[in-house]
Write a protein that holds these residues in place. Structure first.
Motif, PDB file in Angstrom:
ATOM      1  N   VAL A   1       4.598  -0.383  -3.642  1.00  0.00           N
ATOM      2  CA  VAL A   1       4.458   0.818  -2.799  1.00  0.00           C
ATOM      3  C   VAL A   1       5.823   1.378  -2.400  1.00  0.00           C
ATOM      4  O   VAL A   1       5.970   2.590  -2.229  1.00  0.00           O
ATOM      5  N   THR A   2       6.834   0.524  -2.279  1.00  0.00           N
ATOM      6  CA  THR A   2       8.175   1.031  -1.936  1.00  0.00           C
ATOM      7  C   THR A   2       8.610   2.077  -2.956  1.00  0.00           C
ATOM      8  O   THR A   2       8.960   3.211  -2.602  1.00  0.00           O
TER       9      THR A   2
ATOM     10  N   GLN B   1       6.768   3.685  -5.167  1.00  0.00           N
ATOM     11  CA  GLN B   1       5.837   4.825  -5.199  1.00  0.00           C
ATOM     12  C   GLN B   1       6.122   5.796  -4.046  1.00  0.00           C
ATOM     13  O   GLN B   1       6.076   7.019  -4.221  1.00  0.00           O
ATOM     14  N   MET B   2       6.416   5.221  -2.870  1.00  0.00           N
ATOM     15  CA  MET B   2       6.705   6.085  -1.721  1.00  0.00           C
ATOM     16  C   MET B   2       8.050   6.797  -1.862  1.00  0.00           C
ATOM     17  O   MET B   2       8.192   7.946  -1.425  1.00  0.00           O
TER      18      MET B   2
ATOM     19  N   ASN C   1       7.358   9.730  -3.755  1.00  0.00           N
ATOM     20  CA  ASN C   1       6.658  10.670  -2.873  1.00  0.00           C
ATOM     21  C   ASN C   1       7.660  11.435  -1.997  1.00  0.00           C
ATOM     22  O   ASN C   1       7.567  12.657  -1.833  1.00  0.00           O
TER      23      ASN C   1
ATOM     24  N   ALA D   1       5.814  13.218   1.656  1.00  0.00           N
ATOM     25  CA  ALA D   1       5.645  12.228   2.726  1.00  0.00           C
ATOM     26  C   ALA D   1       5.769  12.877   4.101  1.00  0.00           C
ATOM     27  O   ALA D   1       6.223  14.015   4.241  1.00  0.00           O
TER      28      ALA D   1
ATOM     29  N   MET E   1      12.281   2.858   4.131  1.00  0.00           N
ATOM     30  CA  MET E   1      11.081   2.539   3.374  1.00  0.00           C
ATOM     31  C   MET E   1      11.315   1.192   2.715  1.00  0.00           C
ATOM     32  O   MET E   1      12.274   1.023   1.973  1.00  0.00           O
TER      33      MET E   1
ATOM     34  N   THR F   1       2.065  -2.622   8.503  1.00  0.00           N
ATOM     35  CA  THR F   1       1.340  -1.523   7.845  1.00  0.00           C
ATOM     36  C   THR F   1      -0.173  -1.692   7.944  1.00  0.00           C
ATOM     37  O   THR F   1      -0.916  -0.935   7.341  1.00  0.00           O
TER      38      THR F   1
ATOM     39  N   GLU G   1      10.090   5.684   8.493  1.00  0.00           N
ATOM     40  CA  GLU G   1      10.606   6.816   7.699  1.00  0.00           C
ATOM     41  C   GLU G   1      11.515   7.746   8.507  1.00  0.00           C
ATOM     42  O   GLU G   1      12.043   8.708   7.978  1.00  0.00           O
TER      43      GLU G   1
END
Length: 347
Positions: A80-81, A83-84, A87, A93, A172, A200, A314
């Motif tokens: 996810v790191t 992928q974000m 983003n 985001a 992130m 999270t 973030e």
């Protein structure tokens, strides 16, 4: 560690007194704008200016992976790191939304994502491909911790040179509440159970597991709580180190630091440990729902401006709070005085 990191000037108390007197001459009852007045005075002391500006804000988001995720401490997989980060780079985001809203400069920095990312807007400053699993080995070497701090320092100087008048720091990194809780346990001396939250979104059972992983890790690594570099190297994160360096740079240039939530506050504590004057340039923007945040804030000696039940990171809480801080500067710049407006003062 290079010496320039510690070269932080003291606040300008004299300017603060002048601005305080000036605020008392504005067309309003004395003290009626409460903490906005305190903010305006603080900003003047930080910037050594009677009419300080915080516009535009500069936002730096540092991204890095954590080896400790191998122990199942997070609700999300490590992937996810990456992928974000994509983003962020594609503008989707929360920090993108709020940065656009406030007209901020925004930079995304890969300081230690575990995979290679290719995007023209990404600032690639990768120190290594994620930290080591600190249950089983040090998170990084001392040299890598120092390098990550240096990178944060340089990125901060760069965005300030591009015109940023205040600094918002974001991160992130799946697993970073675990690293932050480990550091806070050592800095605060508090029981780990009192510091660990859902991150999270882990379950109650997950929290117990996270607590036991941190306990065992601290026994295995035995970091020196009086040495911030040792803390980062043994149980920290590359993005935490990057934010720490960025804060030291901002403070050295008299640029206000808008401290975000739990992870960012841990970086603030490390920056303060490296250079006590750094905290003079920090404004804590909000109270996170992570239980460790309140303990971290009491160590920092700061009171948050808002409590919106946020726990995203973030830099989002700081970006959302920014208009309030801007309001404090505009109050001083644009409000009339009793004399200039021809308004009678209180008898």
């Amino acid at each position: 560690m290079t010496k320039h990191l510690y070269n932080i000037p003291g606040k300008s108390i004299d300017i603060g007194k002048q601005v305080s007197n000036y605020i008392n001459s504005l067309t309003k009852p004395l003290g009626s704008l409460g903490r906005l007045e305190e903010l305006a005075i603080s900003l003047a002391e930080m910037k050594n200016e009677s009419f300080p500006s915080v516009s535009p804000a500069g936002v730096l988001v540092f991204a890095a992976d954590h080896g400790i995720t191998d122990e199942g401490v997070s609700a999300y997989p490590k992937a996810v790191t990456e992928q974000m980060v994509l983003n962020f780079l594609n503008g989707g985001a929360a920090i993108n939304v709020f940065s656009r809203q406030i007209g901020a400069l925004l930079n995304i920095i890969d300081i230690g994502v575990a995979s290679d990312l290719d995007h023209s807007d990404l600032i690639n400053k990768k120190v290594r491909y994620g930290t080591g699993n600190f249950l089983r080995e040090d998170a990084m070497s001392r040299e890598e911790a120092e390098k990550a701090i240096e990178i944060g320092y340089e990125e901060s100087i760069e965005i300030i040179n591009k015109g940023a008048q205040c600094l918002i720091l974001g991160e992130m990194g799946i697993g970073n509440t675990t690293a932050s809780s480990a550091i806070l346990a050592l800095l605060s001396g508090k029981a780990i159970e009192a510091l660990v939250g859902t991150g999270t979104g882990i379950t109650e059972e997950g929290i117990q597991h996270k607590v036991s992983v941190i306990k065992q890790s601290l026994q295995n690594r035995n970091p020196d709580s009086s040495d911030p570099i040792d803390l980062i190297a043994k149980v920290g994160g590359l993005e935490i180190a990057g934010m720490t360096g960025a804060m030291l740079a901002a403070a050295s240039m008299r640029v206000p630091i808008l401290v975000d939530g739990f992870i960012c506050t841990i970086a603030a504590l490390l920056a303060k440990q490296l250079s006590p004057n750094a905290s003079d340039y920090m404004i804590v923007t909000h109270q996170s729902v992570e239980p460790g945040h309140q303990i971290a804030l009491s160590l920092l000696g700061k009171k948050p401006l808002l409590d919106l039940g946020l726990r995203l990171g973030e830099g989002t809480g700081a970006a959302v709070t920014y208009p309030i801080i801007q309001s404090a500067t505009l109050m001083v710049k644009e409000m009339a005085t009793f004399e200039s407006a021809g308004v009678s003062q209180k008898n």
